[in-house]
Scaffold this motif. Structure first.
Motif, PDB file in Angstrom:
ATOM      1  N   HIS A   1       0.827  -1.213   0.000  1.00 53.75           N
ATOM      2  CA  HIS A   1       0.000   0.000   0.000  1.00 53.75           C
ATOM      3  C   HIS A   1       0.859   1.259   0.000  1.00 53.75           C
ATOM      4  O   HIS A   1       0.526   2.251  -0.670  1.00 53.75           O
ATOM      5  CB  HIS A   1      -0.929  -0.011   1.221  1.00 53.75           C
TER       6      HIS A   1
ATOM      7  N   ALA B   1      -6.039   6.185  -4.096  1.00 54.38           N
ATOM      8  CA  ALA B   1      -4.969   7.069  -3.635  1.00 54.38           C
ATOM      9  C   ALA B   1      -4.768   8.272  -4.548  1.00 54.38           C
ATOM     10  O   ALA B   1      -4.413   9.368  -4.079  1.00 54.38           O
ATOM     11  CB  ALA B   1      -3.660   6.285  -3.535  1.00 54.38           C
ATOM     12  N   SER B   2      -4.981   8.078  -5.848  1.00 58.50           N
ATOM     13  CA  SER B   2      -4.667   9.132  -6.819  1.00 58.50           C
ATOM     14  C   SER B   2      -5.883   9.909  -7.296  1.00 58.50           C
ATOM     15  O   SER B   2      -5.756  11.036  -7.782  1.00 58.50           O
ATOM     16  CB  SER B   2      -3.982   8.514  -8.037  1.00 58.50           C
TER      17      SER B   2
ATOM     18  N   ASP C   1       1.805   9.690  -5.229  1.00 57.69           N
ATOM     19  CA  ASP C   1       2.503  10.935  -4.877  1.00 57.69           C
ATOM     20  C   ASP C   1       3.396  11.398  -6.029  1.00 57.69           C
ATOM     21  O   ASP C   1       3.487  12.598  -6.323  1.00 57.69           O
ATOM     22  CB  ASP C   1       3.344  10.740  -3.624  1.00 57.69           C
TER      23      ASP C   1
ATOM     24  N   ARG D   1      -6.460   0.182  -5.441  1.00 50.52           N
ATOM     25  CA  ARG D   1      -5.832   0.986  -4.386  1.00 50.52           C
ATOM     26  C   ARG D   1      -5.279   2.288  -4.974  1.00 50.52           C
ATOM     27  O   ARG D   1      -5.375   3.354  -4.379  1.00 50.52           O
ATOM     28  CB  ARG D   1      -4.706   0.184  -3.730  1.00 50.52           C
ATOM     29  N   TYR D   2      -4.694   2.172  -6.178  1.00 48.41           N
ATOM     30  CA  TYR D   2      -4.157   3.356  -6.849  1.00 48.41           C
ATOM     31  C   TYR D   2      -5.272   4.343  -7.201  1.00 48.41           C
ATOM     32  O   TYR D   2      -5.111   5.555  -7.049  1.00 48.41           O
ATOM     33  CB  TYR D   2      -3.411   2.942  -8.116  1.00 48.41           C
TER      34      TYR D   2
ATOM     35  N   GLN E   1       0.904   4.248  -2.768  1.00 49.50           N
ATOM     36  CA  GLN E   1       0.764   5.651  -2.372  1.00 49.50           C
ATOM     37  C   GLN E   1       1.932   6.486  -2.895  1.00 49.50           C
ATOM     38  O   GLN E   1       1.750   7.625  -3.342  1.00 49.50           O
ATOM     39  CB  GLN E   1       0.686   5.772  -0.849  1.00 49.50           C
TER      40      GLN E   1
END
Length: 338
Positions: free
Chosen positions: A131, A278-279, A139, A274-275, A135
């Motif tokens: 994870h 996060a994004s 970023d 997950r991406y 992240q």
């Protein structure tokens, strides 16, 4: 001190001196990774600890071992949320070292390469590390590349189409047999390039063993390394590649049972979702990106065998056999886009 024909103490001392760095005592140089890519050396004197990298000794393919690219992007990311090693010295032309070479600060922390490296980690730590890696990718893609001085780092427009052409050309350089399915995949991808795409700094090779984890906290990333394939381009290519690296056949490319292929890590689809979280980015034509990632890895696998045949030192045990994975990657790519 362990001498290596690719990096001698005399030449490295001269490079450090030209970058206004005084060597304290003797230089100690140890090859820590021939890997399947650039040669990586642990470098110490009596007061400092660095890491030096240079291309393999032979069998090179264009653009695959770009030290100037690594230097430019890591220098630019120094003050961002993306953790990177501090830049120290560069030999851009190879005038001093005999090949382009970079020296960066040593970053303390474990690197998880093989399944054996996972044995000491709990399932929670393994998942947290994955994870954290996703992240970190989010970023990276959020960095304003113009603001950090990378506006001239590349042309993000048309990136995916150029990638299809690039890896098709690379196949022409490294292939040892005809592979009609690869030509078929290239044709499908060429016709299916997304009309619109995002623009960001892309790493081009991010998986768990291209990150240094924080000491005592393997669920956090201390530094991202191996930036030789970085560019300005379509960010979805990065997460697709990270997902495809999870395929078990990737262990055959590295020549050992790779940690990132372990079923203890989240699946490729889970990493992609997950991406997205996060994004905040949409995956678009995800099947196209999976096809492109498989094409890239298939050609990279063939390139490893090519360098081994040419006597390149980035091979190592089983490098001649890495190309056997090419057909599997191409088959997976065709499955994705069909």
């Amino acid at each position: 001190m362990s001498e290596h024909p690719g990096l001698t103490a005399e030449n490295l001392r001269e490079l450090l001196s030209r970058n206004d760095l005084d060597v304290v005592g003797n230089l100690q140089i140890e090859l820590i990774s021939g890997g399947r890519s650039n040669l990586t050396f642990d470098v110490r004197d009596d007061a400092n600890h660095w890491v030096a990298r240079r291309p393999p000794m032979g069998g090179l393919t264009p653009s695959a071992h770009d030290m100037e690219r690594e230097w430019a992007v890591t220098s630019a990311l120094a003050d961002t949320a993306v953790p990177v090693a501090g830049t120290v010295a560069i030999d851009r032309s190879g005038e001093v070292i005999g090949a382009p070479c970079t020296v960066v600060d040593y970053v303390e922390g474990p690197v998880v390469r093989s399944v054996d490296d996972l044995a000491s980690l709990t399932d929670e730590q393994v998942t947290s590390g994955a994870h954290a890696l996703v992240q970190t990718l989010a970023d990276l893609h959020a960095v304003d590349y113009e603001a950090v001085g990378l506006g001239e780092f590349g042309r993000p427009d048309g990136f995916a189409a150029r990638q299809v052409r690039l890896w098709s050309r690379q196949w022409g350089i490294v292939k040892d047999r005809e592979l009609p399915d690869l030509d078929r995949l290239v044709g499908i991808l060429s016709d299916r390039v997304p009309e619109t795409a995002g623009a960001a700094i892309v790493h081009g090779d991010l998986r768990i063993d291209n990150a240094i984890l924080k000491p005592g906290d393997p669920g956090a990333v201390a530094a991202v390394v191996d930036w030789e394939l970085s560019a300005l381009g379509d960010p979805i290519t990065d997460i697709a590649l990270m997902s495809v690296y999870r395929e078990p056949v990737f262990s055959a490319v590295l020549g050992f049972e790779a940690a990132w292929t372990s079923d203890r890590y989240p699946s490729g689809d889970e990493l992609a979702q997950r991406y997205v979280q996060a994004s905040g980015k949409d995956l678009g034509d995800w099947e196209f990106y999976l096809g492109l990632a498989n094409l890239k890895l298939g050609v990279i696998a063939a390139g490893i065998s090519h360098r081994a045949r040419e006597g390149g030192e980035s091979g190592g045990s089983g490098a001649e056999l890495a190309g056997e994975a090419t057909a599997t990657f191409i088959s997976r790519g065709l499955e994705a886009v069909s």
